[in-house]
Design a protein around this motif. Structure first.
Motif, PDB file in Angstrom:
ATOM      1  N   ILE A   1      13.391 -13.103   8.190  1.00 32.52           N
ATOM      2  CA  ILE A   1      13.982 -11.762   8.093  1.00 32.52           C
ATOM      3  C   ILE A   1      14.458 -11.461   6.673  1.00 32.52           C
ATOM      4  N   MET A   2      14.527 -12.477   5.817  1.00 30.54           N
ATOM      5  CA  MET A   2      14.998 -12.288   4.444  1.00 30.54           C
ATOM      6  C   MET A   2      14.178 -11.222   3.707  1.00 30.54           C
ATOM      7  N   GLY A   3      12.859 -11.249   3.864  1.00 31.11           N
ATOM      8  CA  GLY A   3      11.999 -10.272   3.200  1.00 31.11           C
ATOM      9  C   GLY A   3      12.271  -8.853   3.667  1.00 31.11           C
ATOM     10  N   PRO A   4      12.248  -8.596   4.989  1.00 31.25           N
ATOM     11  CA  PRO A   4      12.546  -7.240   5.455  1.00 31.25           C
ATOM     12  C   PRO A   4      13.948  -6.757   5.068  1.00 31.25           C
TER      13      PRO A   4
ATOM     14  N   CYS B   1       2.154  -7.857   0.223  1.00 29.39           N
ATOM     15  CA  CYS B   1       2.008  -6.717   1.123  1.00 29.39           C
ATOM     16  C   CYS B   1       1.082  -5.670   0.518  1.00 29.39           C
ATOM     17  N   GLY B   2       1.238  -5.408  -0.753  1.00 28.43           N
ATOM     18  CA  GLY B   2       0.404  -4.408  -1.406  1.00 28.43           C
ATOM     19  C   GLY B   2      -1.053  -4.821  -1.435  1.00 28.43           C
ATOM     20  N   ALA B   3      -1.313  -6.077  -1.758  1.00 30.61           N
ATOM     21  CA  ALA B   3      -2.692  -6.567  -1.812  1.00 30.61           C
ATOM     22  C   ALA B   3      -3.297  -6.588  -0.419  1.00 30.61           C
ATOM     23  N   SER B   4      -2.523  -7.063   0.555  1.00 28.80           N
ATOM     24  CA  SER B   4      -3.019  -7.106   1.926  1.00 28.80           C
ATOM     25  C   SER B   4      -3.142  -5.708   2.506  1.00 28.80           C
ATOM     26  N   ALA B   5      -2.237  -4.818   2.111  1.00 31.09           N
ATOM     27  CA  ALA B   5      -2.262  -3.458   2.626  1.00 31.09           C
ATOM     28  C   ALA B   5      -3.525  -2.741   2.203  1.00 31.09           C
ATOM     29  N   ALA B   6      -4.004  -3.070   1.022  1.00 31.87           N
ATOM     30  CA  ALA B   6      -5.234  -2.445   0.554  1.00 31.87           C
ATOM     31  C   ALA B   6      -6.397  -2.841   1.452  1.00 31.87           C
ATOM     32  N   ALA B   7      -6.315  -4.040   2.037  1.00 29.60           N
ATOM     33  CA  ALA B   7      -7.394  -4.523   2.887  1.00 29.60           C
ATOM     34  C   ALA B   7      -7.278  -3.992   4.321  1.00 29.60           C
ATOM     35  N   GLN B   8      -6.111  -3.511   4.726  1.00 29.08           N
ATOM     36  CA  GLN B   8      -5.911  -2.999   6.073  1.00 29.08           C
ATOM     37  C   GLN B   8      -5.374  -1.582   6.010  1.00 29.08           C
ATOM     38  N   ASP B   9      -5.468  -0.943   7.129  1.00 29.14           N
ATOM     39  CA  ASP B   9      -4.881   0.387   7.236  1.00 29.14           C
ATOM     40  C   ASP B   9      -3.460   0.254   7.758  1.00 29.14           C
TER      41      ASP B   9
ATOM     42  N   MET C   1      15.215 -11.258  -6.459  1.00 35.71           N
ATOM     43  CA  MET C   1      14.264 -10.270  -6.942  1.00 35.71           C
ATOM     44  C   MET C   1      12.865 -10.854  -6.980  1.00 35.71           C
ATOM     45  N   LYS C   2      12.738 -12.112  -7.427  1.00 31.72           N
ATOM     46  CA  LYS C   2      11.404 -12.689  -7.529  1.00 31.72           C
ATOM     47  C   LYS C   2      10.751 -12.786  -6.161  1.00 31.72           C
ATOM     48  N   TYR C   3      11.559 -12.974  -5.094  1.00 28.93           N
ATOM     49  CA  TYR C   3      11.006 -13.024  -3.750  1.00 28.93           C
ATOM     50  C   TYR C   3      10.511 -11.648  -3.318  1.00 28.93           C
ATOM     51  N   LEU C   4      11.260 -10.606  -3.667  1.00 27.79           N
ATOM     52  CA  LEU C   4      10.842  -9.252  -3.322  1.00 27.79           C
ATOM     53  C   LEU C   4       9.556  -8.899  -4.031  1.00 27.79           C
ATOM     54  N   VAL C   5       9.474  -9.189  -5.303  1.00 29.55           N
ATOM     55  CA  VAL C   5       8.265  -8.874  -6.065  1.00 29.55           C
ATOM     56  C   VAL C   5       7.067  -9.600  -5.460  1.00 29.55           C
ATOM     57  N   ALA C   6       7.231 -10.875  -5.161  1.00 32.47           N
ATOM     58  CA  ALA C   6       6.131 -11.641  -4.571  1.00 32.47           C
ATOM     59  C   ALA C   6       5.749 -11.074  -3.210  1.00 32.47           C
ATOM     60  N   ALA C   7       6.742 -10.755  -2.405  1.00 33.33           N
ATOM     61  CA  ALA C   7       6.473 -10.212  -1.072  1.00 33.33           C
ATOM     62  C   ALA C   7       5.778  -8.866  -1.158  1.00 33.33           C
ATOM     63  N   LEU C   8       6.233  -8.006  -2.046  1.00 32.37           N
ATOM     64  CA  LEU C   8       5.608  -6.695  -2.176  1.00 32.37           C
ATOM     65  C   LEU C   8       4.191  -6.814  -2.733  1.00 32.37           C
ATOM     66  N   MET C   9       3.968  -7.779  -3.610  1.00 22.72           N
ATOM     67  CA  MET C   9       2.615  -7.980  -4.132  1.00 22.72           C
ATOM     68  C   MET C   9       1.681  -8.421  -3.014  1.00 22.72           C
TER      69      MET C   9
ATOM     70  N   SER D   1       5.526  -7.009  13.317  1.00 18.59           N
ATOM     71  CA  SER D   1       5.576  -8.317  12.654  1.00 18.59           C
ATOM     72  C   SER D   1       6.427  -8.240  11.390  1.00 18.59           C
ATOM     73  N   THR D   2       6.805  -9.391  10.878  1.00 18.53           N
ATOM     74  CA  THR D   2       7.547  -9.427   9.615  1.00 18.53           C
ATOM     75  C   THR D   2       6.722  -8.775   8.517  1.00 18.53           C
ATOM     76  N   TYR D   3       5.437  -9.121   8.461  1.00 21.90           N
ATOM     77  CA  TYR D   3       4.557  -8.503   7.476  1.00 21.90           C
ATOM     78  C   TYR D   3       4.529  -6.989   7.657  1.00 21.90           C
ATOM     79  N   GLY D   4       4.382  -6.543   8.898  1.00 26.17           N
ATOM     80  CA  GLY D   4       4.340  -5.106   9.176  1.00 26.17           C
ATOM     81  C   GLY D   4       5.622  -4.411   8.776  1.00 26.17           C
ATOM     82  N   MET D   5       6.754  -5.042   9.066  1.00 27.66           N
ATOM     83  CA  MET D   5       8.047  -4.460   8.682  1.00 27.66           C
ATOM     84  C   MET D   5       8.108  -4.265   7.173  1.00 27.66           C
ATOM     85  N   MET D   6       7.717  -5.308   6.445  1.00 32.98           N
ATOM     86  CA  MET D   6       7.786  -5.227   4.988  1.00 32.98           C
ATOM     87  C   MET D   6       6.801  -4.196   4.448  1.00 32.98           C
ATOM     88  N   ALA D   7       5.629  -4.111   5.055  1.00 38.10           N
ATOM     89  CA  ALA D   7       4.634  -3.147   4.592  1.00 38.10           C
ATOM     90  C   ALA D   7       5.093  -1.723   4.865  1.00 38.10           C
TER      91      ALA D   7
END
Length: 161
Positions: free
Chosen positions: A135-138, A11-19, A1-9, A57-63
């Motif tokens: 792939i763990m994050g996605p 992604c969320g912070a980076s997502a705000a900077a990108q479309d 769970m802590k990995y998901l929370v960190a990953a989503l944070m 990308s992995t980041y894109g998949m998670m976002a």
């Protein structure tokens, strides 16, 4: 769970900077148009996003999947709060008829608490197969999406009129 929370944070912070090329249109349209079981609607908007260059990308998949997870988290919250209200009304009606209330609202609260723990453990179990891999994050986010959406739809159907 802590990995998901960190990953989503992240992604969320980076997502705000990108479309992120994400819209809930595909999922919402499916929900609106589907009679009966709406589980085939789960992930449709994420799939549209995943089909773009951004989603490769992995980041894109998670976002992409993370955005649809947020959509279903909101639905789950709506259906849960509606269920609590309807359950409390049901308990009150039974009490007025001098019947023993079934404590439906408390039962729903217990179900939600157990669901959250079950989802966390199930998704950790699935993701841990890929421990150390990108792939763990996605895998984790996708698990959360599917379990959250499924439970939201379960709650939505409980008090259907």
């Amino acid at each position: 769970m802590k990995y998901l929370v960190a990953a989503l944070m992240v992604c969320g912070a980076s997502a705000a900077a990108q479309d992120i090329p994400f819209s809930t249109d595909a999922t919402q349209s499916c929900i609106n148009q589907t009679q009966g079981d709406k589980r085939d609607c789960i992930g449709l908007s994420a799939d549209v996003c995943l089909g773009t260059d951004f989603g490769m990308s992995t980041y894109g998949m998670m976002a992409c999947v993370g955005q649809e997870l947020e959509f279903w988290e909101q639905k789950l919250s709506e259906y849960y709060l509606s269920g609590l209200m309807r359950s409390a009304e049901w308990d009150a009606e039974l009490a007025q008829m001098e019947m023993t209330p079934v404590q439906q609202a408390q039962t729903l609260t217990n179900a939600m608490d157990h669901f959250i723990q079950f989802r966390e453990n199930t998704c950790a179990y699935q993701a841990n197969v890929y421990a150390g891999g990108t792939i763990m994050g996605p895998i984790t986010v996708n698990c959360y999406l599917n379990m959250t959406a499924d439970f939201a739809l379960t709650l939505a159907g409980t008090w259907s009129d």
